[in-house]
Design an enzyme around this catalytic site. Structure first.
Site, PDB file in Angstrom:
ATOM      1  CB  CYS A 207      -0.887  -0.023   1.244  1.00  0.00           C
ATOM      2  SG  CYS A 207      -1.713   1.543   1.575  1.00  0.00           S
TER       3      CYS A 207
ATOM      4  CB  CYS B 247      -5.013   6.353  -2.883  1.00  0.00           C
ATOM      5  SG  CYS B 247      -3.695   5.260  -3.371  1.00  0.00           S
TER       6      CYS B 247
ATOM      7  CD  GLU C 107      -5.717  -1.081   3.003  1.00  0.00           C
ATOM      8  OE1 GLU C 107      -4.953  -1.504   2.123  1.00  0.00           O
ATOM      9  OE2 GLU C 107      -5.631   0.041   3.509  1.00  0.00           O
TER      10      GLU C 107
ATOM     11  CD  GLU D  75      -2.765   0.437   7.353  1.00  0.00           C
ATOM     12  OE1 GLU D  75      -1.953  -0.464   7.680  1.00  0.00           O
ATOM     13  OE2 GLU D  75      -2.973   0.748   6.176  1.00  0.00           O
TER      14      GLU D  75
ATOM     15  CG  HIS E 212     -10.116   4.604  -0.451  1.00  0.00           C
ATOM     16  ND1 HIS E 212      -8.995   5.186  -0.984  1.00  0.00           N
ATOM     17  CD2 HIS E 212      -9.657   3.663   0.418  1.00  0.00           C
ATOM     18  CE1 HIS E 212      -7.907   4.632  -0.455  1.00  0.00           C
ATOM     19  NE2 HIS E 212      -8.286   3.703   0.398  1.00  0.00           N
TER      20      HIS E 212
ATOM     21  CB  CYS F 292      -3.946  -0.024  -4.880  1.00  0.00           C
ATOM     22  SG  CYS F 292      -5.097  -0.595  -3.629  1.00  0.00           S
TER      23      CYS F 292
ATOM     24  CB  THR G 120      -3.810   4.081   5.117  1.00  0.00           C
ATOM     25  OG1 THR G 120      -4.485   2.864   5.387  1.00  0.00           O
ATOM     26  CG2 THR G 120      -2.831   3.863   3.985  1.00  0.00           C
TER      27      THR G 120
ATOM     28  CE1 TYR H 135      -8.686   0.596  -0.731  1.00  0.00           C
ATOM     29  CE2 TYR H 135      -9.471  -1.554  -0.050  1.00  0.00           C
ATOM     30  CZ  TYR H 135      -8.908  -0.339   0.256  1.00  0.00           C
ATOM     31  OH  TYR H 135      -8.560  -0.063   1.551  1.00  0.00           O
TER      32      TYR H 135
HETATM   33 FE1  SF4 Z   1      -3.379   1.905   0.032  1.00  0.00          FE
HETATM   34 FE2  SF4 Z   1      -4.787   1.028  -2.038  1.00  0.00          FE
HETATM   35 FE3  SF4 Z   1      -5.910   2.721  -0.285  1.00  0.00          FE
HETATM   36 FE4  SF4 Z   1      -3.975   3.518  -2.008  1.00  0.00          FE
HETATM   37  S1  SF4 Z   1      -6.044   2.784  -2.533  1.00  0.00           S
HETATM   38  S2  SF4 Z   1      -4.129   4.016   0.173  1.00  0.00           S
HETATM   39  S3  SF4 Z   1      -2.661   1.715  -2.059  1.00  0.00           S
HETATM   40  S4  SF4 Z   1      -5.220   0.614   0.114  1.00  0.00           S
HETATM   41 FE    FE Z   2      -6.976   1.444   2.076  1.00  0.00          FE
END
Ligand code: SF4
Ligand code: FE
Length: 483
Positions: free
Chosen positions: A100, A104, A447, A257, A292, A299, A191, A296
């Site tokens: 991660c 983001c 996560e 985190e 968000h 990422c 995060t 996902y």
């Molecule tokens: Fe982390 Fe994915 Fe959230 Fe970006 S989108 S902060 S990489 S979990």
């Molecule tokens: Fe996340």
């Protein structure tokens, strides 16, 4: 100021006066701590790649606020292409870090706050949107990393914020002053909080008028007076203290985190984006969560690429790459992983402009995206563990591998395919272990379930957005059923 280099970013984090605790001790310099440094390296990658000409289009954008070149993580999306480029950038970073990369949450907060403040001002004549634009310009100009803080501890889940026995279990305004507000509470699972210079705080649920003091959004520097961060433990985290790169699996990158505590933190008026307009708390939550959930699809697909690659390398090391069931498992992993990416791209392609002018993803498809993310990485991990074999969790340590007494036995009995060294075989198994069960599993597995909202949160949104009455009409029309 131009875009920061990775090194300049690291220096800027070093200069912060952060109040970070881990294992019961205050950490003098989190940037240099062996457990925490890999997480900083992941954010650093968002700066390094933005300097690389081959990734310039994906990693940078032209600011809609200043017309200047900025890092895409600070961009206010202007089109469906911007939304898709965001997902592509996240996939790239997942591929490069296998972890991660944290930045983001700020980007998603930026876009959710941008449109919500606009609509709040339209209704109330407030100046939150102007506040936010000035703040966004400041972050863009200085190429900052911004944490997006949403999740409150929530106490008794059956009670509203104001009805909790301890009123601080949701972050709230405890004092209103002429020049600003004072807030108290905490944000959990934050995060990248320790790797950010700034933090945007938002409410975590929709609220009723009784929750007025809890309907608050604002920005603070991460080292503001009264902020304390407690690092969350990760599985196998102390391996990073042992000095063995081999045993860690992914020694360079990671995620982090923290529980972030706000002990009566002062927020000046110009950094406030919501203050008591309860009906906009839910709007902000829905938009941030939507963005968000889109994230996902980028990422997790990127990290999934690394895991699929690692499983294929493990099959090579084990000498079974040609077996048809191995090939089929790799196909299945790829199918699942690309399905996640499809959803990330689809909810972006179907995006629409908001009243404020920035682009919002299609909420139904973004929630479907995240719902798949709560499932597919588990199956991808299961298949990776299947291909890797039990040795991924029983392989001896690097110390035993290097020891003159035990080393030769490890070398002899862990031998796999003829042309693969035992060390390389252990390396790839440790990477799979890291992704499925170790420190990166926080970001890839659990996560995937709870980040950006637990599965039930998406199901509620899917039921709201799915338009069942319209589907019933379609069926009745074809079946020639008259009301
Ligand atoms: Fe982390 Fe994915 Fe959230 Fe970006 S989108 S902060 S990489 S979990
Ligand atoms: Fe996340």
């Amino acid at each position: 100021m131009a875009l920061m280099t990775g090194e300049e970013y690291v220096e800027s984090i070093r200069k912060l006066n952060l109040n970070v605790y881990m294992f019961g001790k205050k950490i003098a310099c989190p940037a240099d701590h062996p457990i925490l440094r890999p997480s900083l390296n992941s954010v650093k990658a968002t700066y390094d790649l933005a300097q690389d000409p081959q990734y310039e289009d994906l990693m940078t954008a032209t600011s809609s606020l200043t017309g200047k070149k900025i890092n895409r993580f600070l961009h206010i999306h202007q089109s469906t292409k911007d939304l898709m480029d965001k997902v592509k950038m996240q996939r790239l970073l997942g591929q490069q870090t296998g972890a991660c990369f944290q930045r983001c949450v700020g980007m998603d907060a930026f876009n959710a706050v941008f449109s919500t403040t606009f609509e709040t001002d339209q209704k109330y004549g407030s100046s939150y949107h102007k506040n936010f634009i000035e703040y966004a310009k400041y972050c863009q100009e200085n190429d900052l990393t911004v944490d997006g803080a949403m999740t409150d501890p929530k106490g008794d889940r059956g009670l509203a914020p104001h009805a909790q026995e301890d009123p601080d279990l949701y972050l709230r305004v405890v004092e209103r002053r002429e020049d600003g507000i004072v807030v108290r509470g905490a944000k959990a699972h934050q995060t990248g909080a320790i790797n950010s210079q700034e933090m945007i705080v938002m409410p975590t649920v929709s609220m009723k008028p009784e929750d007025k003091d809890y309907a608050v959004a604002f920005a603070v520097p991460t080292d503001a007076e009264g902020i304390l961060m407690i690092i969350g433990r990760q599985s196998c985290d102390t391996r990073k203290m042992e000095g063995s790169e081999l045993d860690v699996g992914n020694s360079e990158f990671g995620g982090v985190e923290a529980l972030v505590v706000f002990n009566d933190v002062f927020v000046p008026n110009e950094r406030i984006f919501l203050n008591g307009e309860t009906e906009y708390a839910g709007v902000l939550v829905e938009r941030f969560a939507g963005y968000h959930r889109q994230s996902y699809g980028g990422c997790k697909a990127g990290v999934g690429d690394v895991l699929i690659g690692a499983a294929a390398v493990a099959a090579d090391c084990n000498g079974c790459a040609k077996a048809s069931h191995i090939k089929d498992k790799l196909i299945e992993m790829t199918h699942l992983n690309e399905s996640l990416y499809c959803c990330g791209i689809a909810c972006s392609a179907e995006g629409k402009p908001t009243e404020a002018g920035n682009y919002m993803i299609d909420l139904l498809l973004a929630n479907v995206c995240k719902q798949n993310v709560t499932r597919f990485p588990y199956e991808i991990s299961r298949l990776a563990e299947d291909i890797a074999g039990g040795i991924m969790v029983t392989a001896p340590s690097e110390a035993d591998f290097r020891d003159p007494v035990t080393g030769p036995y490890v070398e002899k009995y862990l031998k796999g395919a003829k042309d693969v060294s035992v060390e390389d075989r252990i390396r790839i198994l440790r990477l799979i272990e890291n992704l499925c069960l170790g420190t990166a599993a926080v970001g890839y597995r659990t996560e995937s379930l709870h980040g950006a909202g637990s599965p039930q949160a998406q199901r509620i949104m899917i039921s709201r957005q799915g338009d069942l009455p319209k589907k019933k009409e379609m069926a009745k029309k074809i079946a020639k059923i008259k009301d």
